[in-house]
Design an enzyme around this catalytic site. Structure first.
Site, mmCIF file in Angstrom:
data_model
loop_
_atom_site.group_PDB
_atom_site.id
_atom_site.type_symbol
_atom_site.label_atom_id
_atom_site.label_comp_id
_atom_site.label_asym_id
_atom_site.label_seq_id
_atom_site.Cartn_x
_atom_site.Cartn_y
_atom_site.Cartn_z
ATOM 1 N N HIS A 1 11.642 -20.659 -7.798
ATOM 2 C CA HIS A 1 12.444 -21.614 -7.032
ATOM 3 C C HIS A 1 13.013 -20.904 -5.823
ATOM 4 C CE1 HIS A 1 15.465 -24.621 -6.048
ATOM 5 N NE2 HIS A 1 14.716 -25.451 -6.742
ATOM 6 N N ASP B 1 10.611 -28.750 -13.092
ATOM 7 C CA ASP B 1 9.333 -29.425 -13.319
ATOM 8 C C ASP B 1 8.548 -28.865 -14.490
ATOM 9 O OD1 ASP B 1 9.445 -31.340 -11.318
ATOM 10 O OD2 ASP B 1 8.959 -29.866 -9.788
HETATM 11 N N1 ACO Z 1 3.577 -17.898 -9.879
HETATM 12 C C1 ACO Z 1 3.266 -16.635 -9.499
HETATM 13 N N2 ACO Z 1 3.916 -15.957 -8.530
HETATM 14 C C2 ACO Z 1 4.923 -16.596 -7.905
HETATM 15 C C3 ACO Z 1 5.307 -17.902 -8.246
HETATM 16 C C4 ACO Z 1 4.596 -18.563 -9.271
HETATM 17 N N3 ACO Z 1 4.931 -19.815 -9.625
HETATM 18 N N4 ACO Z 1 6.346 -18.290 -7.474
HETATM 19 C C5 ACO Z 1 6.610 -17.254 -6.663
HETATM 20 N N5 ACO Z 1 5.751 -16.215 -6.924
HETATM 21 C C6 ACO Z 1 5.766 -14.891 -6.292
HETATM 22 C C7 ACO Z 1 5.148 -14.947 -4.904
HETATM 23 O O1 ACO Z 1 3.750 -14.676 -4.944
HETATM 24 C C8 ACO Z 1 5.927 -13.864 -4.198
HETATM 25 O O2 ACO Z 1 5.417 -12.617 -4.616
HETATM 26 P P1 ACO Z 1 5.414 -11.341 -3.589
HETATM 27 O O3 ACO Z 1 6.856 -11.079 -3.298
HETATM 28 O O4 ACO Z 1 4.719 -10.284 -4.339
HETATM 29 O O5 ACO Z 1 4.644 -11.822 -2.392
HETATM 30 C C9 ACO Z 1 7.336 -13.984 -4.791
HETATM 31 O O6 ACO Z 1 7.139 -14.532 -6.100
HETATM 32 C C10 ACO Z 1 8.287 -14.898 -3.995
HETATM 33 O O7 ACO Z 1 7.652 -16.167 -3.846
HETATM 34 P P2 ACO Z 1 7.720 -17.087 -2.549
HETATM 35 O O8 ACO Z 1 6.539 -17.991 -2.540
HETATM 36 O O9 ACO Z 1 7.931 -16.206 -1.336
HETATM 37 O O10 ACO Z 1 9.040 -17.867 -2.821
HETATM 38 P P3 ACO Z 1 9.481 -19.210 -2.111
HETATM 39 O O11 ACO Z 1 10.960 -19.288 -2.248
HETATM 40 O O12 ACO Z 1 8.916 -19.313 -0.734
HETATM 41 O O13 ACO Z 1 8.764 -20.374 -2.977
HETATM 42 C C11 ACO Z 1 8.299 -21.919 -4.709
HETATM 43 C C12 ACO Z 1 9.383 -21.047 -4.008
HETATM 44 C C13 ACO Z 1 7.535 -22.723 -3.652
HETATM 45 C C14 ACO Z 1 8.989 -22.899 -5.646
HETATM 46 C C15 ACO Z 1 7.350 -20.979 -5.483
HETATM 47 O O14 ACO Z 1 8.058 -20.250 -6.474
HETATM 48 C C16 ACO Z 1 6.185 -21.733 -6.123
HETATM 49 O O15 ACO Z 1 5.158 -21.959 -5.464
HETATM 50 N N6 ACO Z 1 6.321 -22.167 -7.423
HETATM 51 C C17 ACO Z 1 5.295 -22.957 -8.071
HETATM 52 C C18 ACO Z 1 5.419 -24.417 -7.628
HETATM 53 C C19 ACO Z 1 6.619 -25.118 -8.243
HETATM 54 O O16 ACO Z 1 6.869 -25.022 -9.437
HETATM 55 N N7 ACO Z 1 7.342 -25.873 -7.400
HETATM 56 C C20 ACO Z 1 8.494 -26.682 -7.842
HETATM 57 C C21 ACO Z 1 9.776 -26.083 -7.348
HETATM 58 S S1 ACO Z 1 11.149 -27.021 -7.943
HETATM 59 C C22 ACO Z 1 11.165 -28.412 -6.966
HETATM 60 O O17 ACO Z 1 10.834 -28.367 -5.814
HETATM 61 C C23 ACO Z 1 11.549 -29.660 -7.550
#
Ligand code: ACO
Length: 427
Positions: A306, A363
């Protein structure tokens, strides 16, 4: 404590006022940076940019705290009715009995759809994604309710609010029913707001509808948990569209489109599809954990991570418990729930997830409950939109009442410098 932060640039120092929130959060007011220094601030994805001051929802992502208008989400999800929470979010206080009854009566007055709008719904192909259909129909409400478009005074805002609170559940139920091949019928308006939504959705044409209190209670809880989450992607979209005075329905329609994406609300559909794929592939959760960690693999563990929570999403805790209760009460054994719990347990002890502070989000378990209720996977995000409606309304209303300026970010241009046009025959 200092009341300013100082920015130094090119031998010039400017003082930027600090803004303190009611929970002692501090922000730097950067409005004067451009006029004083000609610099802009650059923050793709708005990872550290506040777009407004808001009195609606407080979220502490480090501690895993979420409050609507000062009330803990746990307290509201356990004790409140969704319509009470909607009133609280939109108008700032919990309603008394009289206020709640008036709100419900006003909403019921508007709980019908123009028959021509129904024709638009009927003309969508049955394969259309329910979120695309819902967003289009919500936008079309603008054409059918022109007096609710350019609302300036509170009285007109109230009319637009009860209109959308009345009409969106009908649209949601119909979008769901069309996908399921069921006739498009209205509900029973002697029922409460949530009970009527359940009836509109689940009533079959060939038998008497019998309400299921377990389903009603679970729906009430899920809608409350989805009701607001401060300046997330869809809410920011609603505020920015509304800031051009495009009107409430157009703003909500844009919010629905933003919510649709799998990185936002669309994750509830993506989670169940992911869990189902893992199940069909033999249920090897370790294999998928490895895929999620592999940077050369585009697979992500959906429902994890998140932007703001770097701790347990408090909504995920409540929903996980509710998933167990609802499936138990309905006597449903869903193997994907076990896969979800296994993935969660593995992620919580895996250094990749621990170091990046990736926890289950709202979610991760919500889709499993919706599925147990008999809602199709593609309709999960539509249910999220229905829950988020009061939050979007509250944020839109706050933005309009605060007379916030039109949202218009800046950029750093990195394209070509000036060049002369080359005619087609010389290229
Ligand atoms: N699975 C694996 N790795 C992940 C995940 C995941 N679900 N989420 C984040 N990471 C990793 C990224 O690859 C990144 O790694 P790095 O630092 O080695 O490059 C690090 O964690 C940080 O992730 P970001 O994508 O930079 O974080 P951001 O804050 O931009 O994104 C998000 C947040 C979009 C929710 C992300 O965690 C994600 O894509 N999750 C899966 C989709 C999801 O569940 N979305 C619902 C969110 S809740 C809502 O909106 C209602």
């Amino acid at each position: 404590m200092a009341k300013f932060a100082t920015l130094s640039f090119n031998d010039k120092s400017i003082e930027l006022p600090l803004i303190e929130g009611s929970e002692n959060e501090l922000g730097v007011d950067i409005k004067s940076i451009r006029t004083e220094t000609n610099l802009i601030t650059l923050d793709p994805g708005f990872k550290n940019t506040g777009s407004c001051q808001s009195a609606i929802t407080f979220l502490d992502g480090e501690k895993g705290v979420l409050r609507y208008r000062g009330y803990d989400i746990e307290d509201l999800a356990t004790n409140a009715d969704f319509l009470e929470v909607a009133f609280l979010l939109i108008f700032g206080e919990l309603p008394n009995q009289e206020q709640l009854e008036k709100f419900l009566t006003d909403i019921k007055e508007e709980s019908y759809i123009d028959e021509d709008l129904k024709k638009i719904l009927e003309s969508f192909p049955s394969a259309a994604h329910p979120m695309g259909v819902l967003s289009s129909l919500t936008s079309a409400l603008t054409a059918f309710n022109p007096t609710s478009v350019n609302v300036e005074i509170e009285e007109d805002m109230y009319k637009a609010i009860v209109r959308i609170m009345g009409k969106l559940p009908v649209l949601v139920a119909w979008v769901f029913r069309k996908k399921a091949g069921l006739p498009l019928k209205y509900g029973d308006y002697s029922l409460g707001y949530v009970e009527n939504i359940a009836r509109m959705m689940f009533r079959k044409p060939n038998k008497e509808y019998v309400a299921n209190p377990v389903v009603d209670a679970a729906l009430n809880k899920l809608l409350i948990l989805h009701a607001d989450h401060e300046q997330n992607c869809s809410t920011s979209t609603v505020r920015i569209v509304g800031s051009s005075h495009a009107g409430l329905f157009a703003s909500i329609s844009a919010g629905i489109s933003a919510l649709w994406g799998p990185l936002h609300g669309g994750a509830n559909q993506a989670v169940v599809e992911m869990l189902e794929a893992i199940r069909q592939d033999g249920g090897d959760t370790k294999k998928y954990m490895e895929k999620a960690k592999d940077k050369s693999d585009s697979f992500r563990l959906m429902g994890f991570g998140h932007r703001v929570y770097k701790n347990f999403d408090p909504r995920a805790r409540i929903i996980k418990k509710a998933a167990d209760e609802v499936l138990n009460d309905l006597g449903i054994v869903d193997p994907v729930l076990d896969i979800a719990k296994e993935l969660e347990a593995e992620a919580l002890r895996d250094p990749y997830f621990v170091e990046r502070k990736l926890y289950p989000n709202v979610d991760f378990y919500s889709g499993i409950i919706y599925r147990a209720m008999g809602i199709s996977t593609e309709t999960f995000t539509v249910m999220f939109a229905l829950g988020r409606l009061p939050g979007w309304i509250a944020q839109w209303r706050e933005m309009r009442l605060n007379k916030e300026p039109i949202g218009r970010p800046r950029q750093i241009y990195i394209g070509e410098n000036k060049r002369s046009f080359v005619p087609l025959n010389k290229r």
